[in-house]
Design a protein around this motif. Structure first.
Motif, mmCIF file in Angstrom:
data_model
loop_
_atom_site.group_PDB
_atom_site.id
_atom_site.type_symbol
_atom_site.label_atom_id
_atom_site.label_comp_id
_atom_site.label_asym_id
_atom_site.label_seq_id
_atom_site.Cartn_x
_atom_site.Cartn_y
_atom_site.Cartn_z
ATOM 1 N N UNK A 25 -17.473 -12.096 -15.519
ATOM 2 C CA UNK A 25 -17.410 -11.130 -14.428
ATOM 3 C C UNK A 25 -17.989 -11.714 -13.153
ATOM 4 N N UNK A 26 -17.778 -11.028 -12.056
ATOM 5 C CA UNK A 26 -18.352 -11.481 -10.783
ATOM 6 C C UNK A 26 -19.873 -11.500 -10.855
ATOM 7 N N UNK A 27 -20.429 -10.701 -11.734
ATOM 8 C CA UNK A 27 -21.884 -10.668 -11.881
ATOM 9 C C UNK A 27 -22.416 -11.986 -12.409
ATOM 10 N N UNK A 28 -21.523 -12.826 -12.950
ATOM 11 C CA UNK A 28 -21.955 -14.105 -13.490
ATOM 12 C C UNK A 28 -22.164 -15.152 -12.395
ATOM 13 N N UNK A 29 -21.748 -14.862 -11.183
ATOM 14 C CA UNK A 29 -21.966 -15.782 -10.082
ATOM 15 C C UNK A 29 -23.451 -15.922 -9.798
ATOM 16 N N UNK A 30 -23.877 -17.151 -9.546
ATOM 17 C CA UNK A 30 -25.282 -17.401 -9.229
ATOM 18 C C UNK A 30 -25.461 -17.377 -7.719
ATOM 19 N N UNK A 31 -26.282 -16.473 -7.248
ATOM 20 C CA UNK A 31 -26.465 -16.270 -5.810
ATOM 21 C C UNK A 31 -27.951 -16.177 -5.473
ATOM 22 N N UNK A 32 -28.332 -16.824 -4.375
ATOM 23 C CA UNK A 32 -29.695 -16.677 -3.871
ATOM 24 C C UNK A 32 -29.725 -15.429 -2.988
ATOM 25 N N UNK A 33 -30.461 -14.373 -3.339
ATOM 26 C CA UNK A 33 -30.444 -13.091 -2.618
ATOM 27 C C UNK A 33 -30.640 -13.207 -1.115
ATOM 28 N N UNK A 34 -31.547 -14.076 -0.695
ATOM 29 C CA UNK A 34 -31.852 -14.168 0.736
ATOM 30 C C UNK A 34 -30.673 -14.704 1.552
ATOM 31 N N UNK A 35 -29.701 -15.336 0.851
ATOM 32 C CA UNK A 35 -28.574 -15.926 1.566
ATOM 33 C C UNK A 35 -27.486 -14.920 1.910
ATOM 34 N N UNK A 36 -27.538 -13.746 1.341
ATOM 35 C CA UNK A 36 -26.452 -12.780 1.506
ATOM 36 C C UNK A 36 -26.396 -12.147 2.898
ATOM 37 N N UNK A 37 -27.509 -12.128 3.626
ATOM 38 C CA UNK A 37 -27.607 -11.350 4.863
ATOM 39 C C UNK A 37 -26.955 -12.016 6.060
ATOM 40 N N UNK A 38 -26.817 -13.325 6.035
ATOM 41 C CA UNK A 38 -26.268 -14.028 7.186
ATOM 42 C C UNK A 38 -24.769 -13.790 7.348
ATOM 43 N N UNK A 39 -24.281 -13.957 8.564
ATOM 44 C CA UNK A 39 -22.848 -13.857 8.826
ATOM 45 C C UNK A 39 -22.159 -15.109 8.308
ATOM 46 N N UNK A 40 -20.837 -15.041 8.224
ATOM 47 C CA UNK A 40 -20.087 -16.205 7.766
ATOM 48 C C UNK A 40 -20.314 -17.396 8.694
ATOM 49 N N UNK A 41 -20.299 -17.140 9.994
ATOM 50 C CA UNK A 41 -20.471 -18.229 10.962
ATOM 51 C C UNK A 41 -21.816 -18.909 10.798
ATOM 52 N N UNK A 42 -22.873 -18.106 10.674
ATOM 53 C CA UNK A 42 -24.217 -18.672 10.517
ATOM 54 C C UNK A 42 -24.325 -19.424 9.192
#
Length: 266
Positions: A25-42
């Protein structure tokens, strides 16, 4: 009963080609929480400057189609860059692509290698994710990954009881190597009846070591009703296929006249 040192203690399980049928599932993706807030450009700017966390996040967005158009190949490219910097999240996400064939040809052996590498480098999410997958779907791929981790202490404490649970799942699915390994484990822990059951299943598929052990148990009446003649008859083809233990036991039987007419020449 002394077994003349013929039981293989701690035998390594050689795995057959892996199946990658599990749904991750998509929940299996490994993500650093703090990275989610930035815009695509940043985030892209950070990623292009070599930020491994940003590279992983860009991969996540392209994989799920969030903030950008979904593109598995682009996602994999970003994860590969992150993985080159030993980011355990990027490595784990690459493993998922290889497992499912998203953005690249399926390669379950590579997926297995990458998952274990990610776990060793600190990705703590992979094992619980795959435990959940096993619980929900019984994925053979996930069972094998978890079995290997618990057998070798990869990201978890070694736990031979859990290894045996996963071995039995594979054995029941028809995996001949798992059947043989489980049978050995049972034999070494004096559970002869269960050992006989799984040696017999593996023997039916022509595994010469299993045929030998099936004969050995019959010859000695371990876990099954003793039948020396049938036991020797089963050990003989294994001996003819150059299995040393079977050759030794056959030779001993003929030398001593144990269950068969004494024949020094044989």
């Amino acid at each position: 009963m002394k077994l003349n040192g013929l039981i293989i203690l701690g035998a390594a399980l050689v795995l057959a080609p892996l199946s990658a049928e599990a749904t991750v599932s998509k929940a299996s993706l490994s993500v650093a929480p703090k990275a989610k807030k930035d815009s695509v450009a940043i985030m892209k700017e950070k990623a292009e400057k070599g930020d491994a966390v940003a590279q992983n996040q860009m991969g996540v967005w392209y994989y799920v189609g969030k903030k950008v158009k979904q593109d598995y190949k682009v996602a994999l490219d970003w994860w590969a860059k992150s993985a080159k910097q030993n980011n355990p999240d990027g490595i784990g996400n690459m493993a998922m692509c290889y497992q499912l064939g998203n953005g690249i040809k399926k390669d379950s052996v590579m997926a297995m290698t990458l998952y274990k590498s990610a776990i060793k480098k600190g990705n703590a999410s992979i094992i619980p994710q795959h435990e959940k997958i096993v619980k929900n779907s019984g994925s053979v791929f996930s069972v094998r990954l978890l079995m290997d981790c618990y057998q070798n202490g990869i990201g978890v404490k070694r736990d031979l009881k859990k290894v045996e649970i996963y071995q039995e799942v594979l054995a029941k699915s028809g995996d001949v190597d798992a059947q043989f390994a489980l049978a050995l484990s049972c034999l070494n822990s004096k559970r002869s009846e269960k050992a006989a059951k799984y040696f017999a299943l593996a023997a039916k598929k022509g595994k010469k070591e299993a045929i030998y052990y099936q004969g050995f148990l019959l010859f000695n009446g371990m876990g099954v009703e003793q039948d020396k003649a049938k036991g020797l008859a089963l050990m003989t083809p294994a001996a003819e296929k150059n299995l040393p233990a079977a050759q030794y036991q056959g030779g001993r039987a003929y030398y001593e006249g144990d269950g068969v007419a004494k024949d020094i020449a044989k």
